[in-house]
Write a protein that holds these residues in place. Structure first.
Motif, PDB file in Angstrom:
ATOM      1  N   ASP A 188       0.999  -1.173   0.034  1.00 30.89           N
ATOM      2  CA  ASP A 188      -0.166  -0.068   0.011  1.00 30.89           C
ATOM      3  C   ASP A 188       0.800   1.064   0.111  1.00 30.89           C
ATOM      4  O   ASP A 188       1.621   1.538   1.046  1.00 30.89           O
ATOM      5  CB  ASP A 188      -0.964   0.055   1.358  1.00 30.89           C
ATOM      6  CG  ASP A 188      -2.069  -1.134   1.169  1.00 30.89           C
ATOM      7  OD1 ASP A 188      -2.661  -1.089   0.219  1.00 30.89           O
ATOM      8  OD2 ASP A 188      -1.911  -2.084   1.924  1.00 30.89           O
ATOM      9  N   SER A 192      -2.938   3.232  -2.828  1.00 36.30           N
ATOM     10  CA  SER A 192      -4.137   2.976  -1.967  1.00 36.30           C
ATOM     11  C   SER A 192      -4.270   3.725  -0.626  1.00 36.30           C
ATOM     12  O   SER A 192      -5.340   3.747  -0.259  1.00 36.30           O
ATOM     13  CB  SER A 192      -4.127   1.478  -1.688  1.00 36.30           C
ATOM     14  OG  SER A 192      -2.818   1.043  -0.988  1.00 36.30           O
ATOM     15  N   SER A 243      -7.760   4.333   1.352  1.00 37.55           N
ATOM     16  CA  SER A 243      -7.962   3.382   2.757  1.00 37.55           C
ATOM     17  C   SER A 243      -8.006   4.351   3.738  1.00 37.55           C
ATOM     18  O   SER A 243      -8.805   4.226   4.752  1.00 37.55           O
ATOM     19  CB  SER A 243      -7.159   2.372   2.511  1.00 37.55           C
ATOM     20  OG  SER A 243      -5.902   2.680   2.701  1.00 37.55           O
ATOM     21  N   VAL A 301     -13.413  -0.647   1.200  1.00 42.40           N
ATOM     22  CA  VAL A 301     -12.239  -0.553   0.570  1.00 42.40           C
ATOM     23  C   VAL A 301     -12.323  -1.044  -0.696  1.00 42.40           C
ATOM     24  O   VAL A 301     -11.596  -0.434  -1.852  1.00 42.40           O
ATOM     25  CB  VAL A 301     -11.099  -0.855   1.492  1.00 42.40           C
ATOM     26  CG1 VAL A 301      -9.834  -0.987   0.606  1.00 42.40           C
ATOM     27  CG2 VAL A 301     -10.864   0.145   2.588  1.00 42.40           C
ATOM     28  N   PHE A 318     -11.470   0.692  -4.473  1.00 43.85           N
ATOM     29  CA  PHE A 318     -10.432  -0.004  -5.398  1.00 43.85           C
ATOM     30  C   PHE A 318     -10.847  -0.195  -6.488  1.00 43.85           C
ATOM     31  O   PHE A 318     -10.213   0.290  -7.566  1.00 43.85           O
ATOM     32  CB  PHE A 318      -9.719  -1.253  -4.813  1.00 43.85           C
ATOM     33  CG  PHE A 318      -8.944  -1.047  -3.647  1.00 43.85           C
ATOM     34  CD1 PHE A 318      -8.531   0.233  -2.866  1.00 43.85           C
ATOM     35  CD2 PHE A 318      -8.252  -2.122  -3.048  1.00 43.85           C
ATOM     36  CE1 PHE A 318      -7.920   0.254  -1.926  1.00 43.85           C
ATOM     37  CE2 PHE A 318      -7.121  -1.878  -2.000  1.00 43.85           C
ATOM     38  CZ  PHE A 318      -6.980  -0.751  -1.332  1.00 43.85           C
ATOM     39  N   LEU A 334      -8.656   2.713  -7.939  1.00 45.45           N
ATOM     40  CA  LEU A 334      -7.372   2.242  -7.839  1.00 45.45           C
ATOM     41  C   LEU A 334      -6.288   2.166  -8.467  1.00 45.45           C
ATOM     42  O   LEU A 334      -6.615   2.016  -9.859  1.00 45.45           O
ATOM     43  CB  LEU A 334      -7.050   0.872  -6.966  1.00 45.45           C
ATOM     44  CG  LEU A 334      -5.827   0.530  -6.418  1.00 45.45           C
ATOM     45  CD1 LEU A 334      -5.359   1.534  -5.123  1.00 45.45           C
ATOM     46  CD2 LEU A 334      -5.765  -0.850  -5.785  1.00 45.45           C
ATOM     47  N   ARG A 386      -6.828  -8.356   0.209  1.00 48.87           N
ATOM     48  CA  ARG A 386      -6.522  -7.160  -0.138  1.00 48.87           C
ATOM     49  C   ARG A 386      -5.319  -6.969  -1.102  1.00 48.87           C
ATOM     50  O   ARG A 386      -5.664  -6.133  -2.185  1.00 48.87           O
ATOM     51  CB  ARG A 386      -6.334  -6.160   1.252  1.00 48.87           C
ATOM     52  CG  ARG A 386      -6.140  -4.690   0.959  1.00 48.87           C
ATOM     53  CD  ARG A 386      -5.813  -3.888   2.221  1.00 48.87           C
ATOM     54  NE  ARG A 386      -5.285  -2.618   2.013  1.00 48.87           N
ATOM     55  CZ  ARG A 386      -5.484  -1.564   2.498  1.00 48.87           C
ATOM     56  NH1 ARG A 386      -6.503  -1.557   3.459  1.00 48.87           N
ATOM     57  NH2 ARG A 386      -5.323  -0.462   2.146  1.00 48.87           N
ATOM     58  N   GLY A 397      -6.204  -5.567  -5.160  1.00 42.47           N
ATOM     59  CA  GLY A 397      -5.374  -4.232  -5.553  1.00 42.47           C
ATOM     60  C   GLY A 397      -4.672  -4.553  -6.879  1.00 42.47           C
ATOM     61  O   GLY A 397      -4.547  -4.051  -7.870  1.00 42.47           O
ATOM     62  N   THR A 444      -5.174  -3.286 -10.825  1.00 40.34           N
ATOM     63  CA  THR A 444      -4.013  -2.314 -11.473  1.00 40.34           C
ATOM     64  C   THR A 444      -3.342  -3.073 -12.252  1.00 40.34           C
ATOM     65  O   THR A 444      -2.372  -2.607 -12.957  1.00 40.34           O
ATOM     66  CB  THR A 444      -3.021  -1.990 -10.212  1.00 40.34           C
ATOM     67  OG1 THR A 444      -2.606  -3.032  -9.637  1.00 40.34           O
ATOM     68  CG2 THR A 444      -3.825  -0.924  -9.153  1.00 40.34           C
TER      69      THR A 444
END
Length: 214
Positions: free
Chosen positions: A11, A17, A21, A77, A81, A85, A115, A119, A123
């Motif tokens: 993160d 992020s 977050s 979150v 995202f 994100l 998580r 993410g 991405t």
């Protein structure tokens, strides 16, 4: 390169992020009667595992957070995202250069496995990090600032701690890397440089990291 293994925090280092977050965490804590600003959240919780949020709220207020706190927070979150994100600018270029140089790398994050993967899928970083390169504080008893997670990642990647460098953007992560006997480079895009004391070097742009590693 000087190192046999580059360990990335996730993160704020691989995925952008932290603004998402920490905005949501501050809002949710405030909603539950624990007034928290975005700046408070960055100061107290950036780079930490979720148990730190529960511990600090209990310490300060004598109140426990709801049973479903983590679940509700992560739901918010993950939804954010999916909407917004992005990878940290320049990080794919760094991964390309490490791969070309034959230098091993992995991620060691305070975040949960779910998580990290959510993410990375959003991405496109999932093409760079397979399961063998992903380590979470869920894998060890204690999260950062304890050195356990970084030591575990090094052991699993079969590299001695002294041959590893950690890329971190949180004070807790820097402390964990130093405690693990590893060099650490502090990424100052979101964190004031003075909060990353103990890092071997500081950099504010991912483009500088390859130069530092060489």
């Amino acid at each position: 390169m000087h190192y046999d293994l580059v360990i990335f925090d996730n993160d704020g280092v691989l995925v952008d992020s932290e603004p998402i977050s920490n905005t949501l965490l501050a809002a949710y804590l405030t909603e539950l009667g624990h007034p928290t600003s975005y700046e408070d959240s960055l100061r107290d919780y950036m780079g930490a595992a979720m148990h730190r949020v529960h511990d600090l709220v209990w310490e300060r207020s004598g109140q426990r957070l709801p049973e479903d706190f983590d679940e509700v927070f992560h739901g918010r979150v993950f939804a954010a995202f999916e909407r917004e994100l992005q990878p940290v600018a320049g990080v794919v270029d760094v991964l390309e250069k490490l791969t070309a140089a034959g230098v091993a790398y992995c991620v060691a994050s305070s975040g949960s496995h779910e998580r990290i993967r959510v993410g990375h899928r959003k991405t496109g970083l999932d093409t760079w990090f397979d399961d063998e390169r992903i380590f979470s504080s869920q894998d060890v008893g204690r999260g950062k600032p304890a050195p356990d997670l970084f030591l575990y990642a090094a052991e699993r990647m079969r590299v001695a701690p002294g041959r590893c460098v950690v890329v971190e953007d949180s004070p807790l992560g820097v402390r964990a890397a130093v405690a693990a006997g590893m060099d650490v480079y502090g990424f100052t895009a979101m964190t004031p440089a003075e909060r990353l004391r103990g890092a071997r070097a500081l950099f504010g742009d991912m483009g500088e990291l390859t130069r530092l590693l060489e």
